[in-house]
Structure formats: structure tokens, C-alpha cells
Design an enzyme around this catalytic site. Structure first.
Site, mmCIF file in Angstrom:
data_model
loop_
_atom_site.group_PDB
_atom_site.id
_atom_site.type_symbol
_atom_site.label_atom_id
_atom_site.label_comp_id
_atom_site.label_asym_id
_atom_site.label_seq_id
_atom_site.Cartn_x
_atom_site.Cartn_y
_atom_site.Cartn_z
ATOM 1 C CG ASP A 11 -2.056 0.975 1.109
ATOM 2 O OD1 ASP A 11 -2.104 1.715 0.118
ATOM 3 O OD2 ASP A 11 -2.918 0.985 2.005
ATOM 4 C CG ASP A 105 -3.035 3.646 -3.539
ATOM 5 O OD1 ASP A 105 -4.025 3.021 -3.942
ATOM 6 O OD2 ASP A 105 -3.044 4.330 -2.503
ATOM 7 C CD GLU A 106 -5.254 -1.495 -0.959
ATOM 8 O OE1 GLU A 106 -5.543 -2.212 0.011
ATOM 9 O OE2 GLU A 106 -5.965 -0.538 -1.324
#
Length: 491
Positions: A11, A105-106
Site C-alpha cells: 500500500d 496504489d495497492e
């Protein structure tokens, strides 16, 4: 559950805000808020400096301004975020063929499937190396969680934030989870959390002690059984390489309610064009067009139309959305509009041919009917073939009407690359600086200055480290918080 912590969850830390701080030297170490800036705007991401002042994602921007009046408020630059995300996902793909992106983003990574880890120590090394690679290539930091299941790996990365790594040793899951609030478990939102709280259950340990039968009674069988298993730390979900998107959509909330019917239609057509851009970027086509309208009184209407076949044709989607709009009463005002496409399919050339043939046949039939009625114009050519682009080209925007969103990139013929600090009253203020530089100078121009123009974002790292052979040749790990639960900690 696995016997080794070989499921990794990455993350990125305050992704949008961190990217803006990296791109803008003058904002490093300062409070940054990224999101909608209008009266109805919502915070997308806040930097850790802003979070310490109480700002968080999904908060109304107006409330954020009261909490952090001196923060920098910026409009998102998704072109930059997608570029950085692609760099990060490419690094993850080097670790394993099983990478499951959850957002820009993960992502989850199955390290065991990639043959790069089979026990706690090798998993820890790969997690450290991944963080080092991300920092060297993008200039940003990410937090890593390692565990024997997806649920625990995600919890671990959250506990490791910011810029850390946490490994949960198999066998220690229940000990870790016991004191945590119930909201830490996937699927427990505000409503379920409040329902459990009224029943006297505020921690994961409370759920485990209540038992499966009691949880089924409280929240239903499907949710209750799942909740009890998660409270025991049990999660057998695999990492799935392809998460099949069910729809593609875009929407905008307007600062002032729209009452002009022509303006509403124009906005719908613009949103349809953006939706198709995303559809094509994903190399997909769709069969059903969906229109979303939120009116002045917050009532939300959705209308849909299913086409004869999948399409990624912007004209087809625009026209379908316009037809759907005709069935919606907007006289009281519109505060939000959205256009989406569902029933997605892999893009095929046949789709285009079929759609083009349908459109051509319809146009030919309409032209023939008008010719028979004597309504042809311009020497026998009917006006039915005119497209939206021909009648109202998007490129016809005048320089004096330019919008300069705060935070977006610009280039000046004399001063070079910069970004918009703000605009208003016919002026735009620009700070001229680039990633890696010292904080730059600020200058103000007229909004129609012919020497000032929008620009593309610059790379966050000018000379990224070469990781073309990674992970076969492992780089040195970078310093940062690294810890484990149920085992020895690493420095």
C-alpha cells in the site's frame, strides 16, 4: 491459511499527496490535500502532515480547509498517478505472475507462486527489496505487509504505515487480532460496526468469543459465518491475477446546480467521452450505457440502455447517454452527473465493424426517408451525418477561457516548467520548479498569456535506478521500520 507468510500486500503511503510532494519541492514536509476544490469537493488523499491536523480522505474539502487552512489544496493529476502506478505494478510483476491490483496504489502479490519466497526470512528479504526498488524507481514510499493470508497481509501493511514492513508469523494471528477494533476486518463498515457495538462487541476478541451462532443471529448467515472465520484469523482467498472489472464510469459533482438543459446535455456528452477514453485504455468494450443523475434534492436516478453489441465508439455512447437524459426531469437542478458502461467484453475488431455497420445502415435509411420527403439540404446531402465534433469541437476553447486547476503542470516560453498555485480575477500564479530541484520562484501572469500553456507531468525521478535484472540481482535494502509479530524484529 499458509504455513509461511508468503502473501504480500503493498500500500503506497498517502499516494496522491506523496506524489505531489515529490513533484513539487516547495511542498515537501508541508500539509497537502488532494481532491475536489469546489464547495462540494471531497478529499481524495491527505499527506501525513495534513492528517495530523485531522484531515482525512472522504472528508468534505470545506471541512478540511477549516482544520488546515494553510495546507496546499490541489486538483488530482491522474495522468501522473497512473504513470507511477504502472512503474510500481511492473516491479510487482517481476516478483510473481500472481499480482492482484486493488487500485492504483495497492496490490496483493503471491511470492510463493513467483518462486522468490518460501519461508518467513525469504519473504522478509523480498519485502525489504521491494520497498527499496519502489523508492529508487519512483521516489515514493510504500508499506508492506506479509502474512499467510490476504486479510492479515492487508492488516499488516496498515499497521506498518508509514514507510514500514510488518510480517505476521503463522500461528500468531489470533493474538494479533484479539485487541483490534472490529472495523479492522474486511466487510465491517460503519453500519455493521455500530450494530456490533450495540451488541457489546467492539474488538475482534469479542467476535471470537461470541461464537458463530451468535454472529449469524446478529448479521445473517453469510456475513456471520464469514465474520467468525475472520475473527479466528482464517482466510483462504487466493491471490487472483485478473480482477475482472464489471463496469467503467466517470462522474462529476458541480459547484453550482445546473439548470440549463443544454448545459446538462453538454456535460453528459463530455462525460461519455471521458468514459470511452477509460474503456479504451482498459482495452474493453461494453454493451450497456448507464446514466446517473443526482438532482438538487439529493435524489439519485439511474437509467440504462443495452445496445445490440459491445462498443467502444464514443459517438454511440454519447448518443445513448443523450437518449437516456431525455427521460430524466432536470428542471429543479442537477448537482451530479455520471456516465458508465457495463456488460464489459474484451475488445474485438468485429465489435467495431458491427457497430459501424449498424450506424451506417441507420444513417442510410434515414437519408433515404428524408430524400423521399424532399428535405435534403446542401445539394442532396442531409444534415443527419453531422457529428458532435463537427458542430462543437472541444478544441474550440478560447485562450481567455482557459482553466488553470491548482497543482496542474504548465510551461512558460521563458521560465520553463512549473505548476499552478492558484488562479482568479483574470490572473494565474505559477511556481516554477521541477522534481529534484530546490523550491522555485513564484510569478503571476494573465490567464490568457500566450507564452503560458498546459504541460504534461514530469517524471518524479530524473534518473531512476536500473532494476531491469531485479529480483535476480537483489539490491541493498533501504533503511526504514521493519518488524514482525510472533518473531524477532529486524532493524
Amino acid at each position: 491459511m499458509r504455513a509461511a507468510p508468503t502473501i504480500l500486500h503493498l500500500d503506497m503511503d498517502a499516494f496522491y499527496a506523496s506524489a505531489e510532494q515529490a513533484a513539487k519541492p516547495s511542498l515537501r514536509g508541508k500539509a497537502v490535500v488532494v481532491g475536489g476544490l469546489g464547495p462540494r469537493g471531497v478529499v481524495a488523499t491527505a499527506s501525513y502532515e495534513a492528517r495530523r491536523l485531522g484531515v482525512h480522505s472522504a472528508m468534505p474539502t470545506a471541512q478540511a480547509r477549516r482544520l488546515a487552512p494553510n495546507a496546499a489544496y490541489l486538483v488530482p493529476r491522474f495522468a501522473l498517478y497512473r504513470t507511477v502506478s504502472d512503474q510500481v505494478m511492473e516491479l510487482l510483476g517481476r516478483l510473481s505472475p500472481l499480482v492482484e491490483p486493488l487500485s492504483l496504489d495497492e496490490a496483493f502479490v503471491d511470492l510463493e507462486a513467483g518462486g522468490v519466497a518460501d519461508d518467513a526470512e525469504s519473504a522478509r528479504v523480498m519485502g525489504e527489496q521491494l520497498r527499496a526498488a519502489i523508492h529508487a524507481v519512483t521516489g515514493l514510499s510504500g508499506s508492506v505487509g506479509l502474512a499467510g493470508s490476504k486479510m492479515l497481509a492487508k492488516i499488516a501493511s496498515e499497521e506498518a504505515k508509514p514507510d514500514g514492513l510488518l510480517l505476521i508469523e503463522p500461528g500468531t494471528e489470533r493474538e494479533l487480532l484479539a485487541p483490534m477494533p472490529v472495523r479492522i476486518l474486511p466487510g465491517v463498515g460503519p453500519a455493521t460496526g455500530d450494530h456490533l457495538r450495540r451488541a457489546g462487541m467492539t474488538t475482534v476478541q469479542d467476535l471470537a468469543e461470541a461464537g458463530e451462532a451468535e454472529l449469524v443471529r446478529l448479521v445473517g448467515r453469510a456475513h456471520g459465518v464469514s465474520l467468525y472465520r475472520m475473527a479466528l484469523g482464517l482466510d483462504d482467498r487466493p491471490v487472483v491475477a485478473e480482477r475482472d472489472a464489471k463496469s467503467v464510469s466517470v462522474e462529476d459533482t458541480f459547484d453550482v446546480d445546473l439548470h440549463d438543459r443544454v448545459r446538462v446535455r453538454t456535460e453528459v456528452e463530455r462525460l461519455a467521452g471521458r468514459c470511452v477514453e477509460r474503456l479504451r485504455a482498459a482495452q474493453r468494450s461494453g454493451r450497456t450505457v448507464v446514466l446517473k443523475v443526482r438532482r438538487y434534492d439529493f435524489s439519485t436516478l439511474t437509467r440504462s440502455e443495452t445496445l445490440r453489441g459491445p462498443t467502444d465508439d464514443p459517438t454511440v455512447v454519447r448518443e445513448a447517454a443523450a437518449r437516456l437524459l431525455e427521460a430524466v426531469d432536470t428542471t429543479g437542478g442537477v448537482r451530479l452527473l455520471g456516465v458508465g458502461v457495463t456488460g464489459l467484453a474484451d475488445f474485438t475488431q468485429e465489435d467495431l465493424f458491427a457497430q459501424a455497420a449498424d450506424a451506417r445502415h441507420a444513417a442510410e435509411a434515414e437519408a433515404e426517408a428524408e430524400a423521399q420527403e424532399g428535405t435534403a439540404v446542401d445539394g442532396g446531402t442531409t444534415d443527419t451525418g453531422a457529428t458532435v465534433e463537427e458542430t462543437a469541437p472541444e478544441s474550440a476553447e478560447l485562450p481567455s477561457a482557459r482553466r488553470w486547476p491548482a497543482g496542474h503542470d504548465v510551461r512558460h516560453a521563458v521560465h520553463g516548467h512549473g505548476w499552478v498555485q492558484g488562479s482568479g480575477v483574470g490572473r494565474v500564479t505559477v511556481r516554477f520548479e521541477e522534481p529534484g530541484d530546490e523550491p522555485g520562484r513564484v510569478r503571476t501572469f494573465r490567464i490568457d498569456d500566450p507564452e503560458l500553456s498546459p504541460a504534461d507531468p514530469l517524471p518524479l525521478v530524473r534518473d531512476p535506478a536500473d532494476y531491469s535484472s531485479w529480483p535476480a540481482s537483489l539490491p541493498k535494502s533501504r533503511s526504514g521500520p521493519v518488524s514482525s509479530v510472533g518473531g524477532e524484529s529486524s532493524p
